[in-house]
Write an enzyme that holds these catalytic residues in place. Structure first.
Site, short mmCIF file in Angstrom:
data_model
loop_
_atom_site.label_atom_id
_atom_site.label_comp_id
_atom_site.label_asym_id
_atom_site.label_seq_id
_atom_site.Cartn_x
_atom_site.Cartn_y
_atom_site.Cartn_z
N ASP A 537 -14.68 -4.88 12.24
CA ASP A 537 -15.39 -5.67 12.59
C ASP A 537 -16.98 -5.35 12.42
OD1 ASP A 537 -16.67 -3.78 14.48
OD2 ASP A 537 -14.32 -3.83 15.31
N GLU A 617 6.39 4.36 -14.25
CA GLU A 617 5.36 4.13 -13.62
C GLU A 617 4.48 4.78 -13.82
OE1 GLU A 617 8.11 1.60 -10.28
OE2 GLU A 617 8.74 4.21 -10.05
#
Ligand code: GLA
Length: 744
Positions: A537, A617
């Site tokens: 928030d 990877e």
């Protein structure tokens, strides 16, 4: 001057570049809300016709006319028990039982600059903006109780944002209790509206939910002591046909991390009222004569240009005028977090191995997550004992950090300072420091209890504990977690008639600790977290520039979570990492490159053990980090555009565009590959129509088969935006394409 007062008609108008907001001091001092919308001049009082409306009472002095009722005139800040039956903004009660508030205008003041709030996060005027921000304060008074409500408005002329808050003062002789003390009320007397809110649950936060505002009352709220995974304190009201690119939209975003409530009522005349502020059923704040209380701030925004413009306004505003951490405008280090790599199974060797492996691939910071302190071998113990576990870390935290630094990496640390385990030295020493109702065992969440931050000594201990960690160790990043909802709200130190204040006092205590820490340690990068995105928030963002978006690191689930988050919050604030496949939360396998593409819409980092990656990877990690460095400023500071809506379950696409429109990063993830697929066509946004662009690089991931992107080179911004692009066919499990466009 962005705030004007027209004395003859008693009209106060707040102007931003694109919006006008207006109120009028009406009959008998009722403060009426006359307009909020596109910028235009003049008085809008003419819109609100007085009428005799059955069962809507009239003020005593006007009772013969019967044409003026508080119940159907749009109010600037609604009272209670005094003639307006719609949503109240304030519920007050004096010690002798006078209930309600009949608020009338007393005076107002217009000031340069931005007001601040006592103990609460609030937007500020950024350097250089001092002349473009003004404050209006309007004082209203309830004669019977002496309660004053000073309505505060911060007008950000260039940013099209109006902030609001209320300062309550007990200017009477009697004690007053506030059972509701909203930050703002917004009456929209005309029009048909949809509301968009962001609901969810742990690991599935901020799912957009859109629907028409119907007659009756709908509420978005949290009583969990945090802004919550369940209902984010942010609501959009928009026209039924509003899209990303057109339509009127209002944003209501609370700058508060605790219990909140945003209520929306459509009344008997189809007029809509929104009231937003502190929530929680038990809220009750006592004001002795002379005392005052500031409410949290509401960040309010209007645009006639659709949801994309609304989001962009919030993103820019949060970055510029709310986040005060110097990190808000700085490049964040690419980190590797130990949580999904090792969980609590950590020791110095393992962490150093992670650091070495990560460093080789280009990672810049190692973050040691949970499990490093006290007897923390599982999540049943040790919260509160913030000293290193010397069995795991024989050279202490300091020794470990030196070694990590020697490997060429910065060091970051996880803490959860608001909590305590029953099985901890802290709890054994201070059992009364937890929130617990006398005579009742407190409910337990994740085997832990909540420290009573409404107590100064607890807040001071918390500040000291974290400050000591930061003073004694070279910690460059803190992940501040909070892993349960708050229950059993009762503070051992407060008298009975102040127990209704505990939840808000908890937040004031937390903000005070956070404020002290970020002021004393501005060089430390803080990341908020609450079981992922349970406290995502604007309140937290005033102190910490970023928040871990969700414990769900599955790239495909993240598409919706991150898109939901993007309606209000900028990518610079959104913590996102590449994790292992199959994903630990959903079990889904996704291509490595797609995971990176999704994490690049946030702060970007890794949450896996590099040693478990294949050599291919590992090489990819280095490439991904290289690409992220190339686009990180674009992601952090650029404009974000959603190219697809929540209704699209075939693919999700978004785009970042730099402020100078020189560069744009386009990303698309295909979630539902089709047989014989329909063409996949999108229009890009935010480019300069006059300029020509070239694709600098295009990166495909997870494609079992793909065709090449066929774009003319160079191609005009106009062509990309109006003609759009047809994405070549890609096949596979969650394949993705990323392309960086640059103006030639
Ligand atoms: C929370 C956080 C996770 C991790 C764990 C550690 O769930 O959201 O990222 O830090 O706590 O216990």
């Amino acid at each position: 001057m962005s705030i004007r007062f027209e004395q003859k008609q008693g009209i106060l108008t707040l102007l931003t570049d694109q919006t006008a907001y207006q109120m009028q001091i009406g009959p008998l001092g009722y403060l009426l809300h006359t307009y909020y919308g596109r910028r235009c001049e003049g008085s809008f009082a003419y819109l609100h016709l007085e009428r005799d409306c059955g069962f809507s009472p009239n003020p005593y002095e006007l009772s013969y006319a019967r044409s003026f009722s508080m119940d159907n005139m749009p109010q600037e800040y609604s009272g209670s028990n005094a003639g307006d039956f719609r949503l109240a903004s304030v519920l007050a009660e004096t010690e002798d039982g006078i209930r309600g508030a009949d608020l009338r205008y007393v005076n107002h003041e217009i000031r340069r600059g931005k007001y601040s709030l006592q103990g609460l996060p609030a937007a500020f005027a950024a350097a250089g903006d001092e002349d473009a921000v003004e404050t209006l304060s309007v004082t209203l008074r309830d004669a019977a109780s002496g309660l004053e409500a000073e309505l505060l408005y911060g007008v950000y002329e260039k940013q099209n944002v109006i902030t609001r808050a209320v300062r309550f003062r007990n200017a009477g002789q009697k004690k007053v209790k506030l059972r509701k003390a909203a930050s703002a009320c917004l009456d929209l007397p005309f029009g048909e509206w949809d509301s968009i809110s962001f609901h969810g649950r742990h690991a599935m936060e901020r799912m957009p939910d859109r629907g028409p505002v119907r007659n009756g009352i709908q509420t978005v709220s949290s009583g969990r002591g945090a802004s919550s995974h369940q209902h984010n304190p942010f609501v959009i009201l928009c026209e039924h046909d509003a899209t990303e690119d057109h339509g009127e939209c209002y944003g209501l975003m609370l700058c508060y991390s605790g219990n909140h409530r945003i209520e929306i009522e459509r009344d008997q005349t189809d007029s809509v009222r929104a009231v937003a502020g502190i929530g929680g059923d038990g809220f009750c704040w006592k004001l002795e004569p002379g005392e005052s209380l500031d409410t949290p701030e509401l960040l309010m925004c209007f645009t006639a240009e659709g949801l994309d413009a609304l989001s962009g306004t919030y993103h820019r505003f949060i970055r510029r005028s709310l986040c005060r951490s110097p990190w808000s405008g700085k490049k964040r280090p690419v980190l590797l977090n130990s949580w999904e790599a090792a969980y609590m199974d950590i020791n110095e060797d393992r962490i150093l191995q992670l650091a070495r492996d990560a460093k080789k691939l280009g990672v810049e910071m190692l973050v040691l997550d949970d499990g490093w302190f006290g007897s923390r071998n599982d999540d049943h113990r040790a919260l509160g004992d913030w000293t290193p576990n010397l069995e795991k870390l024989p050279h202490g935290l300091d020794g470990l950090i030196r070694r990590v630094n020697d490997e060429g990496l910065k060091f970051g640390l996880w803490i959860e300072p608001e909590m305590v385990s029953e099985n901890s030295d802290l709890y054994r020493a201070h059992p009364d420091w937890v929130l617990a109702v006398p005579g009742r065992k407190p409910a337990i969440g994740r085997s832990q209890m909540v420290l009573d931050l409404s107590r100064d000594e607890v807040a001071d201990w918390m500040y000291e504990t974290v400050a000591r960690l930061l003073r004694e160790n070279h910690i460059e990043y803190i992940k501040w977690d909070m892993n349960r909802s708050i229950t059993d709200v009762y503070s051992a130190l407060l008298p009975a008639d102040r127990q209704g204040e505990v939840s808000h006092r908890y937040m004031l205590g937390l903000y005070r600790v956070m404020d002290r820490l970020v002021s004393e340690f501005p060089q430390v990068l803080f990341e908020g977290c609450a079981g992922g995105g349970g406290r995502f928030d604007a309140g937290i963002l005033a102190y910490f520039p970023q928040i871990w978006c969700s414990d769900n690191t599955d790239a495909v689930a993240r598409l919706l979570i991150q898109q939901g988050t993007s309606y209000g919050y900028p990518a610079s604030a959104l913590g996102a990492h590449v994790s292992a496949s199959p994903n630990h939360q959903t079990g889904r396998s996704t291509p490595f490159g797609t995971r990176a593409a999704v994490a690049m819409a946030g702060t970007f980092g890794y949450e896996l053990d590099p040693a478990k990656l294949s050599p291919e990877e590992q090489a990819e990690v280095t490439q991904q980090i290289g690409r992220f460095h190339e686009v990180e400023e674009l992601v952090r500071e650029g404009d974000y555009h959603r190219l697809t809506g929540a209704e699209n379950n075939r693919y999700t696409a978004w785009q970042f565009v730099s402020e100078d429109r020189n560069e744009s990063l386009f990303t698309l993830v295909l979630t539902e590959p089709e047989g014989n697929p329909r063409p996949l066509h999108l229009r890009l946004k935010g480019l300069d129509p006059e300029r020509a662009y070239r694709v600098v690089w295009a990166e495909y991931a997870g494609c079992r088969y793909r065709e090449e992107m066929k774009l003319p080179a160079p191609i005009s911004g106009a062509a990309l935006m109006y003609g759009g692009i047809t994405v070549p066919r890609i096949y596979g499990d969650y394949p993705s394409v990323q392309a960086l466009f640059r103006a030639v």
